[in-house]
Design a protein around this motif. Sequence first.
Motif, PDB file in Angstrom:
ATOM      1  N   ALA A   1      12.431  13.713  24.554  1.00  0.00           N
ATOM      2  CA  ALA A   1      11.738  12.514  24.068  1.00  0.00           C
ATOM      3  C   ALA A   1      10.245  12.588  24.380  1.00  0.00           C
ATOM      4  O   ALA A   1       9.406  12.164  23.577  1.00  0.00           O
TER       5      ALA A   1
ATOM      6  N   GLN B   1       8.646  14.857  21.860  1.00  0.00           N
ATOM      7  CA  GLN B   1       8.620  14.162  20.572  1.00  0.00           C
ATOM      8  C   GLN B   1       7.456  13.176  20.522  1.00  0.00           C
ATOM      9  O   GLN B   1       6.728  13.128  19.527  1.00  0.00           O
ATOM     10  N   ARG B   2       7.274  12.405  21.579  1.00  0.00           N
ATOM     11  CA  ARG B   2       6.145  11.454  21.619  1.00  0.00           C
ATOM     12  C   ARG B   2       4.817  12.202  21.541  1.00  0.00           C
ATOM     13  O   ARG B   2       3.899  11.789  20.828  1.00  0.00           O
TER      14      ARG B   2
ATOM     15  N   VAL C   1       6.726  12.688  16.634  1.00  0.00           N
ATOM     16  CA  VAL C   1       7.949  12.735  15.838  1.00  0.00           C
ATOM     17  C   VAL C   1       9.019  11.890  16.514  1.00  0.00           C
ATOM     18  O   VAL C   1       8.892  11.527  17.680  1.00  0.00           O
ATOM     19  N   ASP C   2      10.073  11.569  15.770  1.00  0.00           N
ATOM     20  CA  ASP C   2      11.099  10.693  16.331  1.00  0.00           C
ATOM     21  C   ASP C   2      12.492  11.310  16.341  1.00  0.00           C
ATOM     22  O   ASP C   2      13.480  10.608  16.509  1.00  0.00           O
ATOM     23  N   ARG C   3      12.557  12.636  16.137  1.00  0.00           N
ATOM     24  CA  ARG C   3      13.863  13.297  16.134  1.00  0.00           C
ATOM     25  C   ARG C   3      13.684  14.790  16.403  1.00  0.00           C
ATOM     26  O   ARG C   3      12.615  15.341  16.154  1.00  0.00           O
TER      27      ARG C   3
END
Length: 155
Positions: free
Chosen positions: A71, A74-75, A79-81
């Motif tokens: 996570a 991703q941050r 991105v969120d996945r």
Amino acid sequence: MTEQPGDLRIARVADRLYEADRAGAAIPPIRTELPDGDPAATGYAIQRHNVARRITEGRRPVGYKIGLTSAAVQRQLGVDRPDFGTLFADMAYTDGAELPFAGLIPPRAEAEVALVPDRDPDLGRHTIADNGSSAAFVPAPSRSRPPRWIRAVAR
């Protein structure tokens, strides 16, 4: 079926990334060259283009990889996945193998977990346990890669 302008842009970007990879050369960010729409779908379309090209060249797919599982990462990349990709035989290294750092921009190694399935994955709803149970074996690859691949798709 006729090619759409977005298809041509995807093919051009795929060609640029492919040539940059072959030459071991950095290229400027590609986000301004991408068609409008879902960036992840566009990234996967570019990936499919280059995976097909590599298979035509005789490279052998042996599994799949999952990236951006953290996570925090991703941050950092906006991105969120997680993202997914094809693992080719020449991308996997056994324990203790020497990694070829020549031509990487900048050189870095990323440890990844790869599953080599004994059957095609079920693309429906599934758990990590389901994925593990379909694995013929689970190598611990260490794949050297230039960071542009993730950034190209993620931004």
